[in-house]
Design a protein around this motif. Structure first.
Motif, PDB file in Angstrom:
ATOM      1  N   GLU A 133       5.500  -3.463 -10.150  1.00 53.51           N
ATOM      2  CA  GLU A 133       4.713  -2.375  -9.917  1.00 53.51           C
ATOM      3  C   GLU A 133       5.139  -1.523  -8.919  1.00 53.51           C
ATOM      4  N   PHE A 166       0.900  -1.258  -0.100  1.00 58.01           N
ATOM      5  CA  PHE A 166       0.009   0.006   0.046  1.00 58.01           C
ATOM      6  C   PHE A 166       0.668   1.279  -0.009  1.00 58.01           C
ATOM      7  N   ARG A 216       1.483  -5.183  -6.806  1.00 61.78           N
ATOM      8  CA  ARG A 216       1.494  -6.658  -6.664  1.00 61.78           C
ATOM      9  C   ARG A 216       2.842  -7.541  -6.727  1.00 61.78           C
ATOM     10  N   GLU A 270       1.395   6.891   0.748  1.00 59.73           N
ATOM     11  CA  GLU A 270       0.383   5.624  -0.159  1.00 59.73           C
ATOM     12  C   GLU A 270       0.916   5.823  -1.673  1.00 59.73           C
ATOM     13  N   ALA A 289       5.307   2.653  -8.949  1.00 61.00           N
ATOM     14  CA  ALA A 289       4.866   3.396  -7.831  1.00 61.00           C
ATOM     15  C   ALA A 289       5.853   4.277  -7.181  1.00 61.00           C
ATOM     16  N   PRO A 336      -0.570   5.118  -5.496  1.00 62.97           N
ATOM     17  CA  PRO A 336      -1.942   5.317  -5.995  1.00 62.97           C
ATOM     18  C   PRO A 336      -2.726   4.288  -6.017  1.00 62.97           C
ATOM     19  N   ASP A 337      -2.124   3.002  -6.240  1.00 63.16           N
ATOM     20  CA  ASP A 337      -2.771   1.548  -6.224  1.00 63.16           C
ATOM     21  C   ASP A 337      -1.746   0.865  -5.640  1.00 63.16           C
ATOM     22  N   PRO A 338      -2.519  -0.405  -4.858  1.00 66.23           N
ATOM     23  CA  PRO A 338      -1.574  -1.461  -4.103  1.00 66.23           C
ATOM     24  C   PRO A 338      -0.672  -2.016  -5.249  1.00 66.23           C
TER      25      PRO A 338
END
Length: 231
Positions: A217, A190, A213, A207, A221, A209-211
């Motif tokens: 990724e 997260f 995986r 945080e 981020a 923008p999106d979790p």
């Protein structure tokens, strides 16, 4: 944010140090009670690998059909040097039994049937039900987190420091985070937690923008996060 069950499960399946506390084994050394390996089974039980002659194995063998209560205690220490370095602890309590045939000669696998669990970490203190523990997912970055934080600290220290620009008024209230040393403290799917070391010492959470995986990724981020801080 990750749930208490996810945080507990992640700590159990991490490389954090752990000991098994068993009533009556107060005289055993901590290294004798540290499992060589641990893994969570399909039903949420925790399998612990020990030398066959360890005090934990002797206790479980002696107990036989009686229930032997035990607590798996895990201590999470930040991989980067920082004040207040212990990030959290987790406790998984239940009943310990031997599982012959699962380990190589000279070793014994012990099975901890989970009765209850709890975690006390950077997010707070919470209890976890056995069903929640069994169904929880492990954070996908857990096996890489230590290396990633050390890399961020050594190779991207200036960019981590620039994250203070995203704090806005909070940085001013804290006395100006840009005058404090920024240390990457914790990383999960997260976001990133940074500890600003100085007077006062405080944590900030950034945080994604999106979790994420996976590490691929995560790179994207982090690039977005550093980009936002530099403008």
């Amino acid at each position: 944010m990750p749930s208490a069950a996810e945080r507990t499960r992640t700590l159990v399946q991490s490389t954090c140090s752990a000991v098994v506390l068993i009533p009556g084994l107060d005289g055993a050394r901590p290294d004798q009670l540290a499992p060589r390996a641990r893994v969570v089974g399909q039903d949420g039980e925790v399998f612990l690998l020990f030398p066959a002659d360890s005090p934990a194995v002797r206790a479980a063998t002696h107990a036989q059909d009686d229930e032997l209560s035990a607590v798996l205690e895990i201590t999470d220490v930040a991989p980067v040097s920082v004040p207040h370095r212990i990030r959290g602890r987790a406790w998984v309590s239940g009943w310990l039994t031997c599982v012959p045939g699962l380990a190589e000669p000279g070793s014994m696998m012990l099975r901890l049937e989970v009765g209850e669990a709890c975690v006390d970490d950077l997010w707070g203190a919470e209890s976890v039900e056995p069903e929640e523990f069994a169904q929880a997912s492990v954070d996908p970055l857990v096996t890489h987190e230590a290396d990633l934080l050390q890399h961020l600290h050594s190779a991207h220290g200036e960019q981590v420091q620039e994250l203070c620009g995203l704090l806005g008024d909070r940085a001013d209230r804290a006395g100006g985070a840009n005058r404090q040393r920024a240390v990457p403290l914790a990383l999960d799917r997260f976001g990133l937690r940074v500890r600003f070391v100085g007077e006062p010492c405080f944590d900030a959470r950034f945080e994604f923008p999106d979790p994420v995986r996976d590490v691929t990724e995560l790179r994207r981020a982090m690039h977005t996060l550093f980009g936002a801080a530099s403008h």
